[in-house]
Design an enzyme around this catalytic site. Structure first.
Site, PDB file in Angstrom:
ATOM      1  N   HIS A   1       0.647  -1.169  -0.107  1.00 44.46           N
ATOM      2  CA  HIS A   1       0.164   0.040   0.006  1.00 44.46           C
ATOM      3  C   HIS A   1       0.743   1.437   0.153  1.00 44.46           C
ATOM      4  O   HIS A   1       0.334   2.389  -0.298  1.00 44.46           O
ATOM      5  CB  HIS A   1      -0.838  -0.029   1.266  1.00 44.46           C
ATOM      6  CG  HIS A   1      -1.965   1.123   1.133  1.00 44.46           C
ATOM      7  ND1 HIS A   1      -2.841   1.438   0.522  1.00 44.46           N
ATOM      8  CD2 HIS A   1      -2.049   2.332   2.276  1.00 44.46           C
ATOM      9  CE1 HIS A   1      -3.414   2.467   0.659  1.00 44.46           C
ATOM     10  NE2 HIS A   1      -2.910   2.952   1.752  1.00 44.46           N
ATOM     11  N   CYS A   2       2.122   1.121   0.439  1.00 41.72           N
ATOM     12  CA  CYS A   2       3.063   2.522   0.291  1.00 41.72           C
ATOM     13  C   CYS A   2       3.608   2.705  -0.730  1.00 41.72           C
ATOM     14  O   CYS A   2       3.653   3.663  -1.414  1.00 41.72           O
ATOM     15  CB  CYS A   2       3.792   2.258   1.805  1.00 41.72           C
ATOM     16  SG  CYS A   2       3.100   1.791   3.323  1.00 41.72           S
ATOM     17  N   ILE A   3       4.646   2.107  -1.056  1.00 42.44           N
ATOM     18  CA  ILE A   3       5.698   2.370  -2.060  1.00 42.44           C
ATOM     19  C   ILE A   3       5.205   2.763  -3.634  1.00 42.44           C
ATOM     20  O   ILE A   3       5.666   3.597  -4.081  1.00 42.44           O
ATOM     21  CB  ILE A   3       6.916   1.171  -2.130  1.00 42.44           C
ATOM     22  CG1 ILE A   3       7.435   0.985  -0.986  1.00 42.44           C
ATOM     23  CG2 ILE A   3       7.927   1.652  -3.224  1.00 42.44           C
ATOM     24  CD1 ILE A   3       8.463   0.001  -0.979  1.00 42.44           C
TER      25      ILE A   3
END
Length: 442
Positions: free
Chosen positions: A278-280
């Site tokens: 979900h982040c990078i």
């Protein structure tokens, strides 16, 4: 119910938090919210978990985890300690701390989608009261807490920093990483006022071993983005290096391993089929979007994003080339994708590049199957749909596919058996370091 109390609520709230008499409300019971809820519950706090998914709430109240690396026994222990989950957001009035751990995806134009954050805060605004702290953990662009949460939190007349407190503290969960737990990962905390920061430090200081205070919510928001942009840019660099090295007949994994022996000035990043989690894949675009408001064009960040987004197509191009060399067409070929979680040894499917590889193969006419010991049935996803179950890996099953595409290198795979029986393996993770006729690096 909102109302004025006069004076400051700081000492009273801090005392409740330190005495563990405070009620902790966690909004969003996914990979971030669930571990945090368990941590507070097992410390003796009364925890209220909130989620819009009634099925998830029922499972948690029954003692069942929907996340692979969190045991049912941990849920049961938290429930026994007083944790309770609900879809009724009106119960927010019972909580002294309201911690928002909801998704912040991108929309189809790759712009920030704050709908989950905004709908959550709008749902709890009618139930805010003096003596509460509101903390946002969802990754977002600098200014979100001030621009979106602050006016809503204070809309009923509560004085910020005196009666109600606003904090931003970015999540740093790493699902499946056995080296770190929720409490051992340092927690960055920024408050809208000094009093807000003081309350935020106490809130998280009871549950996290080390607190890292910063001077504002904007600084905390930017910290999270820098952490993940750092990784995205370096992964983009090594993905581009992979393509150059491949064209030159050089094994990029051998080069990275050799470079990593340098004891200073180099950090090893490894290429793959694209970015997942979900982040990078998402966070850099939150900053590039916000930077436009200031007349800035973040060319370096956007370039790395373009490279990383192109990796699934690069992997598929390797599949096509390998089939052509065997006088086969991708259309009608049987392709097995190994590993569809976004990283090894987890069941987390968020933004998994493996799924994009599967879609590209399917759209080109291939007969696609997958095998993943952590994902027995292809889950419901917002943007992807496959009616598939994980294929059991046997020598006969592996040999029956025209191509095996290794996209996620789970430890549970029998790589020797796969190599011995596969017609051709497209290895996007560098698992097979020794060259073989049926191994193609991608």
């Amino acid at each position: 119910m909102q109302g004025q109390t006069g004076g400051t609520e700081v000492p009273r709230l801090i005392e409740k938090l330190k005495a563990r008499d405070a009620v902790i409300g966690i909004f969003g019971l996914g990979y971030v919210g669930q571990p945090l809820a368990l941590r507070y519950a097992l410390l003796g706090y009364k925890v209220l978990g909130f989620d819009i998914d009634a099925e998830k709430v029922d499972q948690l109240n029954a003692g069942h985890s929907h996340i692979e690396h969190i045991d049912d026994a941990d849920i049961a222990a938290a429930n026994a300690a007083g944790m309770e989950c609900s879809t009724d957001f009106s119960r927010a009035s019972e909580a002294d701390a309201l911690i928002l751990c909801v998704p912040t995806p991108l929309n189809k134009y790759r712009e920030p989608d704050l709908s989950y954050v905004i709908s959550t805060i709008d749902s709890v605004v009618p139930y805010l009261r003096a003596g509460q702290v509101v903390s946002l953990e969802s990754t977002t662009y600098p200014g979100t807490t001030e621009e979106e949460l602050l006016p809503r939190v204070t809309s009923g007349g509560l004085a910020i920093g005196e009666e109600i407190f606003l904090v931003y503290s970015p999540e740093r969960e790493d699902p499946g990483n056995a080296n770190f737990t929720t409490n051992t990962i340092p927690k960055v905390v920024g408050g809208h006022t000094p009093a807000c920061l003081e309350v935020g430090r106490v809130l998280y200081g009871q549950a996290i071993d080390r607190i890292v205070p910063v001077t504002s919510t904007k600084a905390a928001e930017m910290t999270k983005l820098l952490e993940n942009i750092h990784r995205a840019v370096n992964i983009g660099l090594v993905n581009e290096m992979k393509i150059v090295a491949d064209r030159m007949g050089i094994d990029i994994f051998e080069v990275i391993d050799a470079a990593a022996t340098k004891p200073f000035g180099f950090t090893a990043y490894y290429p793959g089929p694209g970015l997942g989690g979900h982040c990078i894949p998402i966070d850099p675009f939150y900053l590039t979007w916000k930077a436009r408001e200031y007349g800035l064009h973040t060319r370096f960040i956007e370039l790395s994003g373009e490279i990383n987004r192109a990796m699934p197509e690069y992997v598929v191009s390797k599949v096509v080339k390998s089939l052509n060399e065997r006088r086969k067409s991708l259309m009608g070929s049987k392709v097995l994708v190994l590993g569809i979680a976004y990283k090894k040894n987890v069941d987390d499917m968020r933004e998994s590049p493996s799924v994009e590889v599967m879609e590209l193969l399917r759209n080109a006419g291939a007969e696609v199957a997958y095998s993943d010991p952590h994902v027995p049935i292809f889950p419901k996803m917002r943007e992807h749909k496959f009616d598939l179950s994980s294929v059991a890996l046997t020598p006969e099953a592996v040999a029956g596919f025209d191509v095996v595409v290794l996209t996620t290198d789970h430890a549970k795979f029998d790589y020797d058996m796969i190599r011995a029986n596969a017609q051709v393996i497209i290895d996007s993770r560098g698992v097979y370091r020794i060259p073989a006729k049926n191994i193609v690096k991608a």
